[in-house]
Design a protein around this motif. Structure first.
Motif, PDB file in Angstrom:
ATOM      1  N   ARG A 137       0.822  -1.208   0.000  1.00 41.34           N
ATOM      2  CA  ARG A 137       0.000   0.000   0.000  1.00 41.34           C
ATOM      3  C   ARG A 137       0.858   1.260   0.000  1.00 41.34           C
ATOM      4  O   ARG A 137       2.060   1.220   0.291  1.00 41.34           O
ATOM      5  CB  ARG A 137      -0.921  -0.006   1.207  1.00 41.34           C
ATOM      6  N   LEU A 138       0.203   2.383  -0.303  1.00 43.42           N
ATOM      7  CA  LEU A 138       0.855   3.687  -0.238  1.00 43.42           C
ATOM      8  C   LEU A 138       1.177   4.019   1.217  1.00 43.42           C
ATOM      9  O   LEU A 138       2.295   4.367   1.567  1.00 43.42           O
ATOM     10  CB  LEU A 138      -0.052   4.760  -0.836  1.00 43.42           C
ATOM     11  N   ASP A 139       0.167   3.889   2.052  1.00 44.28           N
ATOM     12  CA  ASP A 139       0.296   4.121   3.483  1.00 44.28           C
ATOM     13  C   ASP A 139      -0.941   3.550   4.170  1.00 44.28           C
ATOM     14  O   ASP A 139      -1.794   2.946   3.516  1.00 44.28           O
ATOM     15  CB  ASP A 139       0.503   5.612   3.802  1.00 44.28           C
ATOM     16  N   ALA A 140      -1.048   3.741   5.463  1.00 45.98           N
ATOM     17  CA  ALA A 140      -2.131   3.140   6.242  1.00 45.98           C
ATOM     18  C   ALA A 140      -3.453   3.892   6.158  1.00 45.98           C
ATOM     19  O   ALA A 140      -4.452   3.443   6.712  1.00 45.98           O
ATOM     20  CB  ALA A 140      -1.705   3.025   7.712  1.00 45.98           C
ATOM     21  N   SER A 141      -3.505   4.996   5.441  1.00 46.84           N
ATOM     22  CA  SER A 141      -4.700   5.833   5.468  1.00 46.84           C
ATOM     23  C   SER A 141      -5.878   5.268   4.673  1.00 46.84           C
ATOM     24  O   SER A 141      -7.014   5.660   4.905  1.00 46.84           O
ATOM     25  CB  SER A 141      -4.367   7.236   4.958  1.00 46.84           C
ATOM     26  N   GLY A 142      -5.613   4.357   3.715  1.00 49.28           N
ATOM     27  CA  GLY A 142      -6.716   3.849   2.899  1.00 49.28           C
ATOM     28  C   GLY A 142      -7.338   4.983   2.125  1.00 49.28           C
ATOM     29  O   GLY A 142      -6.657   5.708   1.413  1.00 49.28           O
ATOM     30  N   ARG A 143      -8.650   5.153   2.292  1.00 56.43           N
ATOM     31  CA  ARG A 143      -9.296   6.259   1.593  1.00 56.43           C
ATOM     32  C   ARG A 143      -9.649   7.417   2.527  1.00 56.43           C
ATOM     33  O   ARG A 143     -10.438   8.285   2.200  1.00 56.43           O
ATOM     34  CB  ARG A 143     -10.506   5.788   0.803  1.00 56.43           C
ATOM     35  N   ASP A 144      -9.004   7.409   3.690  1.00 62.13           N
ATOM     36  CA  ASP A 144      -9.171   8.510   4.637  1.00 62.13           C
ATOM     37  C   ASP A 144      -8.033   9.506   4.457  1.00 62.13           C
ATOM     38  O   ASP A 144      -6.975   9.154   3.949  1.00 62.13           O
ATOM     39  CB  ASP A 144      -9.162   7.978   6.081  1.00 62.13           C
ATOM     40  N   PRO A 145      -8.216  10.739   4.901  1.00 64.87           N
ATOM     41  CA  PRO A 145      -7.104  11.686   4.861  1.00 64.87           C
ATOM     42  C   PRO A 145      -5.941  11.160   5.704  1.00 64.87           C
ATOM     43  O   PRO A 145      -6.154  10.526   6.732  1.00 64.87           O
ATOM     44  CB  PRO A 145      -7.690  12.966   5.477  1.00 64.87           C
ATOM     45  N   ALA A 146      -4.742  11.399   5.245  1.00 69.30           N
ATOM     46  CA  ALA A 146      -3.563  10.939   5.978  1.00 69.30           C
ATOM     47  C   ALA A 146      -3.262  11.890   7.120  1.00 69.30           C
ATOM     48  O   ALA A 146      -3.279  13.105   6.946  1.00 69.30           O
ATOM     49  CB  ALA A 146      -2.360  10.856   5.043  1.00 69.30           C
ATOM     50  N   GLY A 147      -2.965  11.319   8.270  1.00 70.49           N
ATOM     51  CA  GLY A 147      -2.561  12.130   9.406  1.00 70.49           C
ATOM     52  C   GLY A 147      -1.140  12.648   9.206  1.00 70.49           C
ATOM     53  O   GLY A 147      -0.414  12.169   8.329  1.00 70.49           O
ATOM     54  N   PRO A 148      -0.727  13.610  10.025  1.00 70.66           N
ATOM     55  CA  PRO A 148       0.596  14.207   9.853  1.00 70.66           C
ATOM     56  C   PRO A 148       1.741  13.228  10.095  1.00 70.66           C
ATOM     57  O   PRO A 148       2.840  13.427   9.596  1.00 70.66           O
ATOM     58  CB  PRO A 148       0.615  15.341  10.878  1.00 70.66           C
ATOM     59  N   ASP A 149       1.483  12.166  10.851  1.00 75.77           N
ATOM     60  CA  ASP A 149       2.562  11.225  11.164  1.00 75.77           C
ATOM     61  C   ASP A 149       2.410   9.883  10.453  1.00 75.77           C
ATOM     62  O   ASP A 149       3.038   8.900  10.836  1.00 75.77           O
ATOM     63  CB  ASP A 149       2.650  11.019  12.681  1.00 75.77           C
ATOM     64  N   VAL A 150       1.587   9.833   9.375  1.00 76.74           N
ATOM     65  CA  VAL A 150       1.409   8.581   8.658  1.00 76.74           C
ATOM     66  C   VAL A 150       2.721   8.176   7.982  1.00 76.74           C
ATOM     67  O   VAL A 150       3.423   9.011   7.408  1.00 76.74           O
ATOM     68  CB  VAL A 150       0.256   8.661   7.623  1.00 76.74           C
ATOM     69  N   ARG A 151       3.077   6.910   8.130  1.00 73.02           N
ATOM     70  CA  ARG A 151       4.319   6.399   7.552  1.00 73.02           C
ATOM     71  C   ARG A 151       4.150   6.227   6.045  1.00 73.02           C
ATOM     72  O   ARG A 151       3.191   5.635   5.584  1.00 73.02           O
ATOM     73  CB  ARG A 151       4.670   5.054   8.200  1.00 73.02           C
ATOM     74  N   ARG A 152       5.108   6.711   5.273  1.00 77.67           N
ATOM     75  CA  ARG A 152       5.070   6.663   3.804  1.00 77.67           C
ATOM     76  C   ARG A 152       5.648   5.324   3.341  1.00 77.67           C
ATOM     77  O   ARG A 152       6.767   5.248   2.847  1.00 77.67           O
ATOM     78  CB  ARG A 152       5.834   7.846   3.234  1.00 77.67           C
ATOM     79  N   GLU A 153       4.850   4.269   3.469  1.00 78.57           N
ATOM     80  CA  GLU A 153       5.329   2.913   3.222  1.00 78.57           C
ATOM     81  C   GLU A 153       5.827   2.714   1.795  1.00 78.57           C
ATOM     82  O   GLU A 153       6.906   2.135   1.587  1.00 78.57           O
ATOM     83  CB  GLU A 153       4.224   1.908   3.549  1.00 78.57           C
ATOM     84  N   LEU A 154       5.071   3.150   0.809  1.00 78.94           N
ATOM     85  CA  LEU A 154       5.470   2.984  -0.590  1.00 78.94           C
ATOM     86  C   LEU A 154       6.755   3.758  -0.873  1.00 78.94           C
ATOM     87  O   LEU A 154       7.696   3.215  -1.452  1.00 78.94           O
ATOM     88  CB  LEU A 154       4.354   3.445  -1.525  1.00 78.94           C
ATOM     89  N   PHE A 155       6.805   5.006  -0.463  1.00 85.52           N
ATOM     90  CA  PHE A 155       7.993   5.821  -0.691  1.00 85.52           C
ATOM     91  C   PHE A 155       9.221   5.195  -0.032  1.00 85.52           C
ATOM     92  O   PHE A 155      10.276   5.083  -0.651  1.00 85.52           O
ATOM     93  CB  PHE A 155       7.788   7.250  -0.186  1.00 85.52           C
ATOM     94  N   GLU A 156       9.083   4.779   1.228  1.00 91.80           N
ATOM     95  CA  GLU A 156      10.213   4.178   1.938  1.00 91.80           C
ATOM     96  C   GLU A 156      10.681   2.897   1.250  1.00 91.80           C
ATOM     97  O   GLU A 156      11.887   2.645   1.133  1.00 91.80           O
ATOM     98  CB  GLU A 156       9.831   3.878   3.391  1.00 91.80           C
TER      99      GLU A 156
END
Length: 184
Positions: A137-156
């Motif tokens: 996934r891109l990150d843990a947010s799914g289809r919700d807005p990403a929080g300020p501390d969401v980990r950027r899993e895809l980028f990392e």
């Protein structure tokens, strides 16, 4: 209906393709691959999961390019049943969101089948040798807005692939709307 693709099949080779982009040009995987990796993202214009993350995809693609990782997005949905995903609407969507990478039309759906793509978004992260190293996934947010501390899993993951040629062992599958397949 939400779909979850399988996680990474490490080393699986990227199938080649030749598709028309929203720029009107024909693009191949060999032309688009990056020197340190390639991110192939199956997306569409209407999916709420894609709409929620598209600006983060654009941000990550821009930052990955500086690391030698190229991004390409592909829309494989049947535009007959889902006109929001038509070629003309793909052009508008790419312009509206400032795509800095090719957005390709897989009208025949052959490329989606070759990749065994299941949902939008479905991310395939390849190393410089076009061996799969990330399908998460891109990150843990799914289809919700990403929080300020969401980990950027895809980028990392793609950064690690650019640096080492290997993706992370632990990956969480993406989630999104099913690809809209043409009737058999």
């Amino acid at each position: 209906m939400a779909e979850r693709p399988p996680v990474c099949d490490f080393g699986w080779k990227a199938p080649g393709f030749c598709l028309v982009g929203v720029d009107g040009k024909t693009h191949t995987l060999d032309q688009l691959k990056g020197p340190n990796g390639t991110l192939v993202a199956f997306i569409c214009n209407h999916c709420p999961y894609v709409i929620a993350v598209v600006d983060r995809i654009v941000r990550d693609a821009r930052e990955l390019e500086a690391l030698g990782v190229n991004t390409v997005a592909i829309c494989s949905n049947d535009a007959t049943t889902h006109p929001d995903d038509s070629y003309d609407n793909m052009k508008r969507f790419a312009e509206q969101h400032g795509f800095t990478f090719p957005y390709l039309h897989d009208e025949s759906q052959d490329v989606a089948h070759a990749y065994d793509a299941m949902c939008t978004p479905d991310f395939f992260g390849f190393n410089a040798d076009l061996e799969l190293q990330y399908r998460g996934r891109l990150d843990a947010s799914g289809r919700d807005p990403a929080g300020p501390d969401v980990r950027r899993e895809l980028f990392e993951a793609m950064k690690k692939i650019a640096e080492t040629g290997r993706g992370p062992k632990d990956q969480t599958a993406s989630i999104g709307c099913s690809i809209k397949w043409k009737a058999a």
